[in-house]
Design a protein around this motif. Structure first.
Motif, PDB file in Angstrom:
ATOM      1  N   ASP A 216      -9.997   0.705  -8.830  1.00  0.00           N
ATOM      2  CA  ASP A 216      -9.861   0.307  -7.432  1.00  0.00           C
ATOM      3  C   ASP A 216     -10.910  -0.720  -7.030  1.00  0.00           C
TER       4      ASP A 216
ATOM      5  N   ASN B  92      -7.170  -0.033 -15.248  1.00  0.00           N
ATOM      6  CA  ASN B  92      -7.190  -0.414 -13.844  1.00  0.00           C
ATOM      7  C   ASN B  92      -8.254   0.377 -13.103  1.00  0.00           C
TER       8      ASN B  92
ATOM      9  N   TYR C  51      -4.692 -12.524 -10.613  1.00  0.00           N
ATOM     10  CA  TYR C  51      -4.140 -11.168 -10.505  1.00  0.00           C
ATOM     11  C   TYR C  51      -5.134 -10.157  -9.950  1.00  0.00           C
ATOM     12  N   GLY C  52      -6.356 -10.582  -9.642  1.00  0.00           N
ATOM     13  CA  GLY C  52      -7.366  -9.687  -9.093  1.00  0.00           C
ATOM     14  C   GLY C  52      -8.739  -9.998  -9.645  1.00  0.00           C
TER      15      GLY C  52
ATOM     16  N   GLU D 289      -9.103  -4.871 -11.383  1.00  0.00           N
ATOM     17  CA  GLU D 289      -8.809  -4.498 -10.007  1.00  0.00           C
ATOM     18  C   GLU D 289      -7.664  -5.418  -9.593  1.00  0.00           C
ATOM     19  N   LEU D 290      -6.461  -4.893  -9.595  1.00  0.00           N
ATOM     20  CA  LEU D 290      -5.283  -5.715  -9.352  1.00  0.00           C
ATOM     21  C   LEU D 290      -5.103  -6.006  -7.868  1.00  0.00           C
ATOM     22  N   ASN D 291      -4.612  -7.213  -7.579  1.00  0.00           N
ATOM     23  CA  ASN D 291      -4.306  -7.565  -6.192  1.00  0.00           C
ATOM     24  C   ASN D 291      -2.799  -7.452  -5.957  1.00  0.00           C
ATOM     25  N   ASP D 292      -2.357  -7.839  -4.766  1.00  0.00           N
ATOM     26  CA  ASP D 292      -0.942  -7.699  -4.414  1.00  0.00           C
ATOM     27  C   ASP D 292      -0.030  -8.674  -5.150  1.00  0.00           C
ATOM     28  N   LYS D 293      -0.597  -9.637  -5.867  1.00  0.00           N
ATOM     29  CA  LYS D 293       0.213 -10.601  -6.610  1.00  0.00           C
ATOM     30  C   LYS D 293       0.314 -10.257  -8.100  1.00  0.00           C
TER      31      LYS D 293
ATOM     32  N   ASP E  39       3.723  -9.627  -9.391  1.00  0.00           N
ATOM     33  CA  ASP E  39       4.720 -10.569  -8.875  1.00  0.00           C
ATOM     34  C   ASP E  39       4.871 -11.712  -9.889  1.00  0.00           C
TER      35      ASP E  39
END
Length: 153
Positions: free
Chosen positions: A90, A88, A115-116, A133-137, A140
């Motif tokens: 940023d 991962n 997912y990013g 770079e992961l997103n807020d989903k 989920d």
């Protein structure tokens, strides 16, 4: 109860060359470099942001593998079919630019995913890694199921 992953392993062609790749190109830190009583070299590195995590760099061969097994592992490495996992970051695009400038071989430039942002690179032993770079989903399950069932890129 398991609380987290502490050590993961990847097979490498040469300890010192792999160590240089992870330290010089990826900016990892040396965690451990010791010789065991059976001759095995315990060499681990890790990213500074995860001080408790160790990536063990392991050359196939004795004392862990017989020659047939070691040859099979070396053949898989040479084909570039082994994955070392996903790292991962940023900022995937910035890390892609930094690592590219350091000579890291990317087999996929950064791409937007449900997912990013993801890029894919190889280490100097042929292992491939996803750089995310992961997103807020990303974590989920419902959102990921919907995104992939809909065929979203």
């Amino acid at each position: 109860m398991i609380t987290k992953l502490g050590v993961a392993s990847v097979y490498v062609n040469d300890y010192d060359e792999a160590l240089a790749f992870f330290i010089d190109k990826l900016g990892f830190q040396l965690r451990s470099d010791v010789r065991m009583e059976n001759g095995y070299r315990w060499l681990t590195v890790g990213p500074s942001a995860s001080p408790e995590f160790q990536l063990a760099l392991s050359v196939p061969g004795p004392p862990m593998h017989d020659e047939e097994t070691a040859a099979t592992l070396r053949a898989l490495m040479a084909k570039g079919t082994l994955s070392g996992g996903a790292w991962n970051t940023d900022d995937c695009r910035r890390t892609f630019d930094e690592y590219s400038a350091r000579g890291v071989e990317f087999i996929q430039e950064p791409v937007d995913r449900p997912y990013g942002v993801e890029a894919v690179f190889r280490d100097n032993s042929g292992n491939w890694y996803s750089l995310n770079e992961l997103n807020d989903k990303a974590l989920d399950q419902k959102a990921m199921s919907e995104a992939f069932e809909s065929g979203a890129p």
